[in-house]
Design a protein around this motif. Structure first.
Motif, mmCIF file in Angstrom:
data_model
loop_
_atom_site.group_PDB
_atom_site.id
_atom_site.type_symbol
_atom_site.label_atom_id
_atom_site.label_comp_id
_atom_site.label_asym_id
_atom_site.label_seq_id
_atom_site.Cartn_x
_atom_site.Cartn_y
_atom_site.Cartn_z
ATOM 1 N N GLN A 178 0.744 -1.159 0.041
ATOM 2 C CA GLN A 178 -0.104 0.084 0.012
ATOM 3 C C GLN A 178 0.774 1.320 -0.065
ATOM 4 O OE1 GLN A 178 -3.179 0.184 2.923
ATOM 5 N NE2 GLN A 178 -2.950 -2.060 3.122
ATOM 6 N N LEU A 179 0.434 2.421 -0.523
ATOM 7 C CA LEU A 179 1.315 3.622 -0.702
ATOM 8 C C LEU A 179 0.638 4.268 0.600
ATOM 9 C CD1 LEU A 179 3.294 5.506 -2.200
ATOM 10 C CD2 LEU A 179 1.385 6.333 -3.278
ATOM 11 N N HIS A 180 1.808 4.808 1.342
ATOM 12 C CA HIS A 180 1.281 5.662 2.534
ATOM 13 C C HIS A 180 2.217 6.719 2.510
ATOM 14 C CE1 HIS A 180 0.701 6.731 6.858
ATOM 15 N NE2 HIS A 180 -0.503 6.018 6.760
ATOM 16 N N SER A 181 1.698 7.886 2.679
ATOM 17 C CA SER A 181 2.770 9.002 2.716
ATOM 18 C C SER A 181 3.942 8.962 1.941
ATOM 19 C CB SER A 181 3.152 9.461 4.287
ATOM 20 O OG SER A 181 1.928 9.169 4.923
ATOM 21 N N GLY A 182 3.822 8.468 0.925
ATOM 22 C CA GLY A 182 4.989 8.622 -0.066
ATOM 23 C C GLY A 182 5.843 7.175 0.154
ATOM 24 N N GLU A 183 5.726 6.448 0.823
ATOM 25 C CA GLU A 183 6.222 5.207 1.293
ATOM 26 C C GLU A 183 5.480 3.780 0.833
ATOM 27 O OE1 GLU A 183 9.282 3.234 1.616
ATOM 28 O OE2 GLU A 183 9.533 4.545 3.025
ATOM 29 N N LEU A 184 6.032 3.099 0.395
ATOM 30 C CA LEU A 184 5.371 1.929 -0.057
ATOM 31 C C LEU A 184 5.564 0.682 1.347
ATOM 32 C CD1 LEU A 184 6.482 1.513 -3.646
ATOM 33 C CD2 LEU A 184 4.151 1.716 -2.929
ATOM 34 N N GLY A 194 -2.167 -2.847 16.874
ATOM 35 C CA GLY A 194 -2.715 -1.675 16.691
ATOM 36 C C GLY A 194 -4.232 -1.611 16.322
ATOM 37 N N HIS A 195 -4.658 -0.623 16.261
ATOM 38 C CA HIS A 195 -6.459 -0.392 15.968
ATOM 39 C C HIS A 195 -6.615 0.650 15.058
ATOM 40 C CE1 HIS A 195 -7.272 -3.211 19.074
ATOM 41 N NE2 HIS A 195 -6.478 -2.203 19.937
ATOM 42 N N GLY A 196 -7.300 0.603 13.911
ATOM 43 C CA GLY A 196 -7.548 1.747 13.236
ATOM 44 C C GLY A 196 -7.356 1.319 11.606
ATOM 45 N N ARG A 197 -7.494 2.477 10.877
ATOM 46 C CA ARG A 197 -7.336 2.581 9.555
ATOM 47 C C ARG A 197 -5.931 2.612 8.971
ATOM 48 N NH1 ARG A 197 -11.111 2.173 5.194
ATOM 49 N NH2 ARG A 197 -9.469 3.495 4.046
ATOM 50 N N VAL A 198 -5.241 2.087 8.268
ATOM 51 C CA VAL A 198 -3.901 2.405 7.870
ATOM 52 C C VAL A 198 -3.602 3.604 7.561
ATOM 53 C CG1 VAL A 198 -2.244 1.652 6.114
ATOM 54 C CG2 VAL A 198 -3.507 -0.141 7.101
ATOM 55 N N ASP A 199 -4.770 4.374 6.439
ATOM 56 C CA ASP A 199 -4.373 5.844 6.320
ATOM 57 C C ASP A 199 -4.846 6.638 7.350
ATOM 58 O OD1 ASP A 199 -7.273 5.672 6.437
ATOM 59 O OD2 ASP A 199 -7.604 5.790 4.175
ATOM 60 N N ALA A 200 -5.329 6.269 8.574
ATOM 61 C CA ALA A 200 -5.679 7.221 9.430
ATOM 62 C C ALA A 200 -4.407 7.333 10.598
ATOM 63 C CB ALA A 200 -6.710 6.901 10.225
ATOM 64 N N LEU A 201 -3.628 6.438 10.222
ATOM 65 C CA LEU A 201 -2.207 6.362 11.438
ATOM 66 C C LEU A 201 -0.908 7.131 10.556
ATOM 67 C CD1 LEU A 201 -2.659 2.890 12.724
ATOM 68 C CD2 LEU A 201 -3.308 4.839 13.837
ATOM 69 N N SER A 202 -0.160 7.869 11.266
ATOM 70 C CA SER A 202 1.209 8.212 10.741
ATOM 71 C C SER A 202 1.993 7.042 10.165
ATOM 72 C CB SER A 202 1.893 9.338 11.568
ATOM 73 O OG SER A 202 2.357 8.363 12.488
ATOM 74 N N LYS A 259 -2.369 -3.171 -3.547
ATOM 75 C CA LYS A 259 -3.623 -3.221 -2.828
ATOM 76 C C LYS A 259 -4.368 -1.929 -2.678
ATOM 77 C CE LYS A 259 -5.108 -6.233 -0.770
ATOM 78 N NZ LYS A 259 -5.864 -7.314 -1.152
ATOM 79 N N THR A 260 -3.827 -0.874 -3.084
ATOM 80 C CA THR A 260 -4.648 0.054 -3.211
ATOM 81 C C THR A 260 -4.043 0.906 -4.466
ATOM 82 O OG1 THR A 260 -2.410 1.364 -2.112
ATOM 83 C CG2 THR A 260 -4.426 0.862 -0.808
ATOM 84 N N GLY A 261 -5.011 1.867 -5.056
ATOM 85 C CA GLY A 261 -5.093 2.756 -6.159
ATOM 86 C C GLY A 261 -4.430 4.099 -5.688
ATOM 87 N N ALA A 262 -4.580 5.105 -6.575
ATOM 88 C CA ALA A 262 -4.174 6.491 -6.237
ATOM 89 C C ALA A 262 -2.824 6.612 -6.087
ATOM 90 C CB ALA A 262 -4.933 7.028 -4.940
ATOM 91 N N GLY A 263 -1.960 6.284 -7.176
ATOM 92 C CA GLY A 263 -0.507 6.371 -7.163
ATOM 93 C C GLY A 263 0.176 5.030 -6.975
ATOM 94 N N THR A 264 -0.361 3.961 -6.271
ATOM 95 C CA THR A 264 0.528 2.856 -6.110
ATOM 96 C C THR A 264 1.305 2.256 -6.750
ATOM 97 O OG1 THR A 264 -1.396 2.253 -4.092
ATOM 98 C CG2 THR A 264 0.506 0.598 -4.739
ATOM 99 N N ALA A 265 0.759 2.205 -8.312
ATOM 100 C CA ALA A 265 1.211 1.733 -9.431
ATOM 101 C C ALA A 265 2.396 2.522 -9.819
ATOM 102 C CB ALA A 265 0.405 1.493 -10.625
ATOM 103 N N ILE A 278 1.565 -4.671 3.732
ATOM 104 C CA ILE A 278 0.353 -4.901 4.870
ATOM 105 C C ILE A 278 -0.740 -5.137 3.804
ATOM 106 C CG2 ILE A 278 -0.383 -2.517 5.108
ATOM 107 C CD1 ILE A 278 -1.120 -3.424 7.855
ATOM 108 N N HIS A 279 -1.584 -5.987 4.352
ATOM 109 C CA HIS A 279 -2.778 -6.572 3.252
ATOM 110 C C HIS A 279 -3.749 -5.723 3.733
ATOM 111 C CE1 HIS A 279 -6.217 -8.790 2.470
ATOM 112 N NE2 HIS A 279 -5.469 -9.581 1.203
ATOM 113 N N ASP A 280 -4.237 -5.639 4.778
ATOM 114 C CA ASP A 280 -5.624 -5.167 5.233
ATOM 115 C C ASP A 280 -5.602 -3.549 5.061
ATOM 116 O OD1 ASP A 280 -6.071 -7.570 5.773
ATOM 117 O OD2 ASP A 280 -6.736 -7.428 7.828
ATOM 118 N N LEU A 281 -6.906 -2.798 5.081
ATOM 119 C CA LEU A 281 -7.015 -1.401 5.018
ATOM 120 C C LEU A 281 -7.015 -0.950 6.371
ATOM 121 C CD1 LEU A 281 -9.317 -0.855 1.945
ATOM 122 C CD2 LEU A 281 -6.806 -0.802 2.166
ATOM 123 N N ARG A 282 -7.015 -1.878 7.525
ATOM 124 C CA ARG A 282 -7.234 -1.780 8.869
ATOM 125 C C ARG A 282 -6.083 -2.382 9.470
ATOM 126 N NH1 ARG A 282 -11.482 0.871 11.093
ATOM 127 N NH2 ARG A 282 -10.836 0.184 13.237
#
Length: 236
Positions: A43-49, A63-71, A107-113, A52-56
């Motif tokens: 997954q692409l997160h804050s410019g880093e690949l 931990g708890h929560g969505r991947v994109d809600a955590l730093s 696993k994610t769009g919006a720039g992952t490829a 992890i499989h799940d979106l949480r």
């Protein structure tokens, strides 16, 4: 894409039946058990690949929560099991060191490829070869974008169902393989894929009797949490 000519054993998320999934320990375990290839999720997160499989994070970490809600720092501080951390794609590929091909699932769009293509392009410009990688996704537009950006790296279409047009999408994308859910294995779909000259892999197959059945149907390999079971079947 390098693969065993008779039946390819792909360590699913490393070897998640033996170690915490998508961790460096699982990936190294999958290789040590003899997998012909290992599969990971990115997954692409804050410019880093990150791998992890799940979106949480709840199922695979403490931990708890969505991947994109955590730093990124919060994600990297989580325990993914047995003291393992959520690795980056770079860390995984450094660990593998070309010992086996790596199936990178977007696993994610919006720039992952785009991010994966940029990372792999850098490795190819160094000393890596395209056959060391297989990039796959259910997100076919993202897979199409990757194909445009880095056409020399093989791609795989992921399907969780039987399309009306069978494997037409694989032909359109010029995919190396089609990866089918074990719930939707259809002999006509397999025949269409094979008639196109593409490989057929099935996920996620953990029982030896299922491995034997699928091998008899003509599939080229399986994704499995237990690579040792599939390798034992081949040896027999």
């Amino acid at each position: 894409m390098a693969a065993d000519p008779s039946f390819t054993v792909i360590g699913h998320r490393g070897a998640r039946g033996h170690a915490p999934e998508n961790t460096l320990l699982a990936i190294d375990t999958g290789i040590r058990l003899g997998s012909h290839m290992v599969e990971i999720d990115v997954q692409l997160h804050s410019g880093e690949l990150i791998v992890i499989h799940d979106l949480r994070v709840d199922r695979t970490t403490n931990g708890h929560g969505r991947v994109d809600a955590l730093s990124l720092a919060q994600l990297r501080a989580l325990d993914a099991g047995q003291g393992q951390r959520i690795p980056t794609l770079g860390e995984v590929l450094d660990l593998v060191e070309g010992r086996v091909p790596v199936n990178i699932e977007l696993k994610t769009g919006a720039g992952t490829a785009e991010a994966v293509a940029a990372h792999l392009r850098g490795l190819l410009e160094a000393n890596a070869t395209p056959e060391q990688f297989l990039v796959s996704s259910f997100h076919l537009p993202e897979l199409y974008e990757f194909r445009q950006l880095l056409p020399q790296v093989p791609i795989g279409v992921l399907l969780c169902g039987v399309p009306l047009d069978w494997a037409a999408c694989a032909a359109e994308l010029q995919a190396e393989c089609v990866n089918l859910s074990d719930e939707f294995v259809d002999e006509r779909l397999i025949a269409d894929i094979k008639n196109q000259g593409r490989r057929v892999y099935v996920y996620t197959v953990n029982e030896p009797e299922d491995m034997h059945r699928l091998r008899a149907m003509g599939v080229d390999g399986v994704f499995t949490d237990y690579p040792d079971r599939a390798l034992k079947l081949i040896a027999q």
